[in-house]
Design a protein around this motif. Sequence first.
Motif, PDB file in Angstrom:
ATOM      1  N   THR A  21      62.251  15.752  88.272  1.00 34.72           N
ATOM      2  CA  THR A  21      62.584  14.817  88.066  1.00 34.72           C
ATOM      3  C   THR A  21      64.157  13.857  87.755  1.00 34.72           C
ATOM      4  O   THR A  21      64.703  14.529  87.629  1.00 34.72           O
ATOM      5  CB  THR A  21      61.679  13.690  87.753  1.00 34.72           C
ATOM      6  N   CYS A  22      63.448  12.586  88.285  1.00 34.16           N
ATOM      7  CA  CYS A  22      64.693  11.822  87.875  1.00 34.16           C
ATOM      8  C   CYS A  22      64.421  11.108  86.331  1.00 34.16           C
ATOM      9  O   CYS A  22      63.540  10.284  86.953  1.00 34.16           O
ATOM     10  CB  CYS A  22      65.545  11.370  88.534  1.00 34.16           C
ATOM     11  N   PHE A  23      65.433  11.635  85.744  1.00 28.42           N
ATOM     12  CA  PHE A  23      64.363  10.519  84.492  1.00 28.42           C
ATOM     13  C   PHE A  23      65.529   9.985  83.354  1.00 28.42           C
ATOM     14  O   PHE A  23      65.838  10.455  82.272  1.00 28.42           O
ATOM     15  CB  PHE A  23      63.609  11.129  83.708  1.00 28.42           C
ATOM     16  N   ASP A  24      66.613   9.023  83.638  1.00 24.97           N
ATOM     17  CA  ASP A  24      67.617   8.807  83.782  1.00 24.97           C
ATOM     18  C   ASP A  24      67.998   7.734  81.877  1.00 24.97           C
ATOM     19  O   ASP A  24      68.518   8.604  81.466  1.00 24.97           O
ATOM     20  CB  ASP A  24      68.434   7.663  83.859  1.00 24.97           C
ATOM     21  N   ALA A  25      66.522   7.212  81.725  1.00 26.01           N
ATOM     22  CA  ALA A  25      66.044   6.854  80.228  1.00 26.01           C
ATOM     23  C   ALA A  25      65.810   7.267  79.697  1.00 26.01           C
ATOM     24  O   ALA A  25      66.679   7.648  78.180  1.00 26.01           O
ATOM     25  CB  ALA A  25      65.090   6.017  80.725  1.00 26.01           C
ATOM     26  N   LEU A  26      65.438   8.390  79.590  1.00 21.42           N
ATOM     27  CA  LEU A  26      65.221   9.953  78.440  1.00 21.42           C
ATOM     28  C   LEU A  26      66.784  10.377  78.057  1.00 21.42           C
ATOM     29  O   LEU A  26      66.879  10.968  76.747  1.00 21.42           O
ATOM     30  CB  LEU A  26      64.589  11.238  79.201  1.00 21.42           C
ATOM     31  N   VAL A  27      67.504  10.991  79.298  1.00 23.70           N
ATOM     32  CA  VAL A  27      68.583  11.622  79.261  1.00 23.70           C
ATOM     33  C   VAL A  27      69.943  10.677  77.947  1.00 23.70           C
ATOM     34  O   VAL A  27      70.387  10.940  77.691  1.00 23.70           O
ATOM     35  CB  VAL A  27      69.651  11.843  80.156  1.00 23.70           C
ATOM     36  N   LYS A  28      69.341   9.063  79.023  1.00 25.89           N
ATOM     37  CA  LYS A  28      70.047   8.551  78.219  1.00 25.89           C
ATOM     38  C   LYS A  28      69.962   7.823  76.541  1.00 25.89           C
ATOM     39  O   LYS A  28      70.395   8.491  75.893  1.00 25.89           O
ATOM     40  CB  LYS A  28      70.265   7.019  78.205  1.00 25.89           C
ATOM     41  N   ALA A  29      68.681   7.915  76.085  1.00 26.17           N
ATOM     42  CA  ALA A  29      68.021   8.335  75.143  1.00 26.17           C
ATOM     43  C   ALA A  29      68.418   9.028  74.458  1.00 26.17           C
ATOM     44  O   ALA A  29      68.935   9.399  72.935  1.00 26.17           O
ATOM     45  CB  ALA A  29      66.378   7.727  74.668  1.00 26.17           C
ATOM     46  N   PHE A 135      53.661  15.000  69.821  1.00 29.75           N
ATOM     47  CA  PHE A 135      54.229  13.872  69.651  1.00 29.75           C
ATOM     48  C   PHE A 135      54.571  13.331  70.821  1.00 29.75           C
ATOM     49  O   PHE A 135      54.914  13.383  71.857  1.00 29.75           O
ATOM     50  CB  PHE A 135      55.443  14.059  68.203  1.00 29.75           C
ATOM     51  N   CYS A 136      54.329  11.595  71.004  1.00 31.79           N
ATOM     52  CA  CYS A 136      54.405  10.814  72.137  1.00 31.79           C
ATOM     53  C   CYS A 136      55.082   9.988  72.058  1.00 31.79           C
ATOM     54  O   CYS A 136      55.123   9.488  70.933  1.00 31.79           O
ATOM     55  CB  CYS A 136      53.199  10.622  72.758  1.00 31.79           C
ATOM     56  N   ALA A 137      56.279   9.802  72.749  1.00 34.70           N
ATOM     57  CA  ALA A 137      56.963   8.942  72.558  1.00 34.70           C
ATOM     58  C   ALA A 137      57.961   8.051  74.302  1.00 34.70           C
ATOM     59  O   ALA A 137      57.182   8.827  75.411  1.00 34.70           O
ATOM     60  CB  ALA A 137      58.722   9.145  72.256  1.00 34.70           C
ATOM     61  N   ARG A 138      58.634   6.760  73.388  1.00 32.03           N
ATOM     62  CA  ARG A 138      59.199   6.468  74.932  1.00 32.03           C
ATOM     63  C   ARG A 138      60.892   6.700  74.861  1.00 32.03           C
ATOM     64  O   ARG A 138      60.765   6.971  73.423  1.00 32.03           O
ATOM     65  CB  ARG A 138      58.594   5.339  74.454  1.00 32.03           C
ATOM     66  N   PRO A 139      61.481   6.275  75.437  1.00 35.78           N
ATOM     67  CA  PRO A 139      62.784   6.549  75.539  1.00 35.78           C
ATOM     68  C   PRO A 139      63.380   5.471  74.086  1.00 35.78           C
ATOM     69  O   PRO A 139      64.372   5.913  73.396  1.00 35.78           O
ATOM     70  CB  PRO A 139      62.921   5.837  76.784  1.00 35.78           C
ATOM     71  N   GLN A 140      62.612   4.185  74.338  1.00 37.22           N
ATOM     72  CA  GLN A 140      63.072   3.304  73.478  1.00 37.22           C
ATOM     73  C   GLN A 140      62.882   4.126  71.919  1.00 37.22           C
ATOM     74  O   GLN A 140      63.383   3.306  71.039  1.00 37.22           O
ATOM     75  CB  GLN A 140      63.080   2.751  73.670  1.00 37.22           C
ATOM     76  N   THR A 141      61.753   4.436  71.589  1.00 28.85           N
ATOM     77  CA  THR A 141      60.968   5.032  70.875  1.00 28.85           C
ATOM     78  C   THR A 141      61.406   6.384  70.278  1.00 28.85           C
ATOM     79  O   THR A 141      60.896   6.791  68.733  1.00 28.85           O
ATOM     80  CB  THR A 141      60.064   4.651  70.285  1.00 28.85           C
ATOM     81  N   LEU A 142      62.772   6.732  70.727  1.00 33.96           N
ATOM     82  CA  LEU A 142      62.950   8.816  71.067  1.00 33.96           C
ATOM     83  C   LEU A 142      63.027   8.868  69.242  1.00 33.96           C
ATOM     84  O   LEU A 142      62.408   9.727  68.513  1.00 33.96           O
ATOM     85  CB  LEU A 142      63.556   9.137  71.758  1.00 33.96           C
TER      86      LEU A 142
END
Length: 178
Positions: A21-29, A135-142
């Motif tokens: 996929t494309c998941f730039d938010a994760l890569v940026k995080a 563990f489960c996270a969002r990009p902004q809570t990683l």
Amino acid sequence: MGEGGENGRAKKTVFVTVGTTCFDALVKAVDSGEVKEVLFRKGYTDLLIQMGRGSYFPSKISGDDGSLSVDHFTFSPSIADYMKSASLIISHAGSGSIFESLRVGKPLIVVVNEDLMDNHQSELAEELAERKHLFCARPQTLHQTIETMDLESLLPYPPGDAMPVVKLINEFLGFPSE
């Protein structure tokens, strides 16, 4: 202990995967200063990012100055070897990546892509997090998830038993449970 790095720390790699996929938010995080800093404080030495179809290119850092070493690539025919040699896996919420990580028995943080509509993936990740398999996270809570995670609290996922997964999938699809 594993092989020591130049700075005397045992090599501990964090492998990040977004699958196809494309998941730039994760890569940026994971490329952010706060995430890299907390990983380094937790004793990790290397960060390897599989960035898929993303357009955001993370930094490449050699780590020679005693900091976290960072590298990235787009795709690999098999990421299983990267998963096997990792000390921690940070993954998108694709079920293939989740179950592959659990199968190799590595600590796993699943980061949910909130931009996806109809997000069944997050339900699966949250259910497995509730059962203490990951563990489960969002990009902004990683960075907070990494900071507070207790790897000792994770329970191994029982590899041979597909029934819990089948039951979960049936629930998501709205089929009655037996």
